[in-house]
Design a protein around this motif. Structure first.
Motif, mmCIF file in Angstrom:
data_model
loop_
_atom_site.group_PDB
_atom_site.id
_atom_site.type_symbol
_atom_site.label_atom_id
_atom_site.label_comp_id
_atom_site.label_asym_id
_atom_site.label_seq_id
_atom_site.Cartn_x
_atom_site.Cartn_y
_atom_site.Cartn_z
ATOM 1 N N GLU A 75 1.061 -10.064 -17.004
ATOM 2 C CA GLU A 75 1.281 -11.177 -16.069
ATOM 3 C C GLU A 75 2.040 -10.696 -14.831
ATOM 4 O O GLU A 75 1.726 -11.092 -13.702
ATOM 5 C CB GLU A 75 2.039 -12.307 -16.750
ATOM 6 N N MET A 79 0.719 -10.546 -10.903
ATOM 7 C CA MET A 79 1.461 -11.199 -9.819
ATOM 8 C C MET A 79 1.694 -10.226 -8.667
ATOM 9 O O MET A 79 1.558 -10.588 -7.484
ATOM 10 C CB MET A 79 2.782 -11.735 -10.356
ATOM 11 N N GLN A 198 11.766 -11.514 -8.411
ATOM 12 C CA GLN A 198 11.578 -12.943 -8.642
ATOM 13 C C GLN A 198 11.089 -13.235 -10.060
ATOM 14 O O GLN A 198 11.504 -14.215 -10.676
ATOM 15 C CB GLN A 198 10.590 -13.516 -7.622
ATOM 16 N N VAL A 199 10.215 -12.393 -10.570
ATOM 17 C CA VAL A 199 9.761 -12.568 -11.950
ATOM 18 C C VAL A 199 10.932 -12.441 -12.911
ATOM 19 O O VAL A 199 11.082 -13.237 -13.856
ATOM 20 C CB VAL A 199 8.649 -11.547 -12.279
ATOM 21 N N ILE A 202 13.076 -15.565 -12.633
ATOM 22 C CA ILE A 202 12.473 -16.696 -13.332
ATOM 23 C C ILE A 202 12.675 -16.552 -14.838
ATOM 24 O O ILE A 202 13.033 -17.521 -15.526
ATOM 25 C CB ILE A 202 10.972 -16.783 -12.981
ATOM 26 N N ARG A 265 10.393 -20.082 -8.168
ATOM 27 C CA ARG A 265 8.941 -20.156 -8.203
ATOM 28 C C ARG A 265 8.368 -20.321 -6.786
ATOM 29 O O ARG A 265 7.351 -19.724 -6.442
ATOM 30 C CB ARG A 265 8.470 -21.320 -9.077
ATOM 31 N N LEU A 268 8.456 -17.027 -5.055
ATOM 32 C CA LEU A 268 7.417 -16.168 -5.613
ATOM 33 C C LEU A 268 6.052 -16.550 -5.044
ATOM 34 O O LEU A 268 5.229 -15.672 -4.726
ATOM 35 C CB LEU A 268 7.414 -16.266 -7.136
ATOM 36 N N LEU A 279 0.446 -21.657 -7.240
ATOM 37 C CA LEU A 279 0.972 -20.463 -7.895
ATOM 38 C C LEU A 279 0.462 -20.304 -9.321
ATOM 39 O O LEU A 279 0.129 -19.209 -9.759
ATOM 40 C CB LEU A 279 2.500 -20.494 -7.883
ATOM 41 N N THR A 282 4.107 -19.601 -14.629
ATOM 42 C CA THR A 282 5.096 -18.513 -14.491
ATOM 43 C C THR A 282 5.988 -18.503 -15.723
ATOM 44 O O THR A 282 7.212 -18.570 -15.628
ATOM 45 C CB THR A 282 5.950 -18.710 -13.224
ATOM 46 N N ASP A 283 5.377 -18.425 -16.888
ATOM 47 C CA ASP A 283 6.126 -18.473 -18.151
ATOM 48 C C ASP A 283 6.605 -17.082 -18.538
ATOM 49 O O ASP A 283 6.261 -16.542 -19.602
ATOM 50 C CB ASP A 283 5.248 -19.065 -19.256
ATOM 51 N N PHE A 284 7.413 -16.498 -17.679
ATOM 52 C CA PHE A 284 7.932 -15.156 -17.954
ATOM 53 C C PHE A 284 9.161 -15.246 -18.858
ATOM 54 O O PHE A 284 10.014 -16.120 -18.686
ATOM 55 C CB PHE A 284 8.307 -14.454 -16.643
#
Length: 504
Positions: A75, A79, A198-199, A202, A265, A268, A279, A282-284
């Motif tokens: 993921e 991105m 950013q990942v 998050i 988010r 990002l 977007l 974004t379930d990081f």
């Protein structure tokens, strides 16, 4: 300007051109700055203690291309790929680089003979008196005749570039294009690093929210226990209210975390070149990311040839050095050779007749005599700009070494911080368990449980922050040691590669 007379033949012009073909190029030739001799970033006294549990910096050529793949998240990879493809800042940087390359082509074009064509159709009125004719003595002659004139022709001119002004201009343009190339490299590297940051942010906020929600479950359990004790006559309403107050206080932090998550988010989305609504998920999670155990780091002597900002500063110094040559050449004479050919006739159909032909072959010389000190001042200014560029290069190198040194220190210090915070969480968790058991059997009040919960919450939050900081500093180290990039920057596409012209 002096223009040669009719006696100057084509053969003479050719001989003059050959005689001047070996003319010099004035101004200093660029010499790349000396390579640093340092073999390490940290002194032995300042080096962190090694750790077997955390990431370790190893000597190498530096990070490989697509360094973010070391975190083991498809993921995250997707991105970064979206950002490299769609980021508007990268698009602007690529376009600026293309423009700089065209400027090199334009500068090189001015070294060649310049050929132009012209054509004209005109209706004119002549004033013979203005040309010195005594029209009164010429009866029957119109003093201001009108006529049509049709002409077609062309010309060629060539600057001999006696002292290398054009050559230095080409060198300057090539160095400026190379500087822009490295700036574009830095932009790709920076965007990739920002996406990874950013990942990680998050993922960190999501874990903090999960921790806060777990704590709310504990608060609900405290409320249930105090209610049961009050109904059984063993507790008080004050204990119940204290438990509810803690629940409301902890619950109030979650909306703020939600706002931080939304803002992360949104940024990002901007980085990947889409609106926040486009977007996607974004379930990081930090738990799903792999912490690299080794980060290859180039020696200082290699780093100066890898980091885009250092390479850009070197190219800027090259351009400034070439500018001294341009300013110096302005102090010397310049010779231009050329020729024109014109076919002209009052009759359109006779304009191409051999009898309507005229030509001009010339050599022109220009030499500065007096410009009020402007040209010398411009040369001195160019010298000072080159000195400034040299100082900027040295500062850029030192800043790069400092940044790498900071992150190498953080690499091991972060691991010790994570270990210590984990121990703090373990102790706080055990204290909370014992406090609740003591409260359940009536040996202590609810305030002791709430105090233990707050300590556990702080310890858990500090552990999340320490782990996130560890991931973040590893990513920063990849960027600081010139982690690779994708697209044209990675493949070495000829349209994106630097243009170098170091001709003397």
């Amino acid at each position: 300007m002096f223009v040669a007379g009719k006696s100057l033949s084509l053969t003479g012009l050719a001989a003059l051109s050959l005689a001047l073909a070996g003319c010099t190029t004035v101004g200093p030739d660029f010499t790349p700055p000396a390579t640093p001799t340092a073999q390490r970033y940290l002194s032995t006294a300042g080096a962190p203690h090694p750790s077997d549990r955390g990431p370790d910096a190893v000597k190498g050529e530096g990070p490989v291309l697509d360094w973010w793949k070391a975190f083991g998240s498809s993921e995250l990879d997707a991105m970064v790929a979206r950002a490299i493809e769609n980021n508007a800042s990268l698009e602007a940087s690529n376009a600026t680089l293309a423009a700089a390359r065209e400027q090199v082509a334009a500068a090189r074009g001015r070294e060649l003979p310049q050929v132009d064509a012209n054509a004209e159709a005109a209706h004119r009125q002549a004033n013979l008196a203005a040309e010195g004719f005594d029209t009164g003595a010429l009866p029957g002659i119109d003093a201001t005749p009108t006529f049509d004139l049709y002409s077609v022709g062309g010309g060629v001119s060539y600057d001999l570039d006696l002292f290398g002004k054009q050559r230095r201009r080409v060198e300057r343009a090539a160095a400026q294009a190379e500087a822009q190339y490295h700036q574009t490299q830095a932009a790709h590297l920076a965007i990739a690093g920002q996406v990874v940051n950013q990942v990680l942010l998050i993922a960190t906020i999501r874990e903090r929210i999960a921790t806060a929600e777990t704590l709310l479950d504990e608060d609900r359990r405290n409320i249930d226990l105090t209610e049961k004790r009050r109904r059984a006559g063993e507790g008080t309403l004050v204990e119940v209210l204290n438990a509810r107050s803690q629940f409301e206080a902890d619950r109030g932090e979650i909306p703020q975390l939600g706002q931080q998550l939304a803002e992360a988010r949104h940024l990002l989305a901007t980085l990947v070149g889409v609106s926040p609504a486009e977007l996607g998920a974004t379930d990081f999670d930090l738990a799903e990311l792999t912490l690299p155990q080794q980060v290859p780091v180039a020696l200082p002597s290699r780093l100066v040839h890898k980091r885009p900002d250092i390479l850009q500063a070197e190219a800027d110094l090259h351009a400034a050095t070439a500018e001294i040559g341009v300013a110096t050449a302005n102090l010397y004479p310049d010779i231009t050779l050329g020729a024109t050919l014109t076919q002209a006739s009052p009759d359109l159909f006779d304009a191409l007749d051999p009898g309507s032909r005229g030509f001009n072959i010339f050599a022109g010389l220009t030499a500065p005599i007096f410009h009020g000190g402007t040209l010398k001042a411009e040369k001195r200014a160019a010298v000072k700009r080159a000195e400034a560029a040299a100082a900027t290069y040295r500062q850029t190198v030192l800043d790069g070494f400092r940044q790498v040194a900071d992150l190498l220190s953080a690499l091991q210090n972060d691991q010790r911080s994570v270990s210590q915070q984990q121990e703090s969480v373990d102790v706080a968790q055990r204290s909370l368990h014992l406090s609740r058991r003591s409260f359940e059997v009536g040996n202590s009040g609810v305030l002791q449980v709430l105090d233990s919960e707050r300590l556990y919450q702080r310890a858990q939050s500090a552990l999340v922050e320490a782990r996130a900081r560890q991931y973040l500093n590893v990513a920063r180290l990849y960027v600081a040691t010139a982690g690779g990039w994708t697209g044209d920057m990675a493949t070495g596409d000829a349209e994106m590669m630097p243009v170098s012209d170091n001709r003397p």
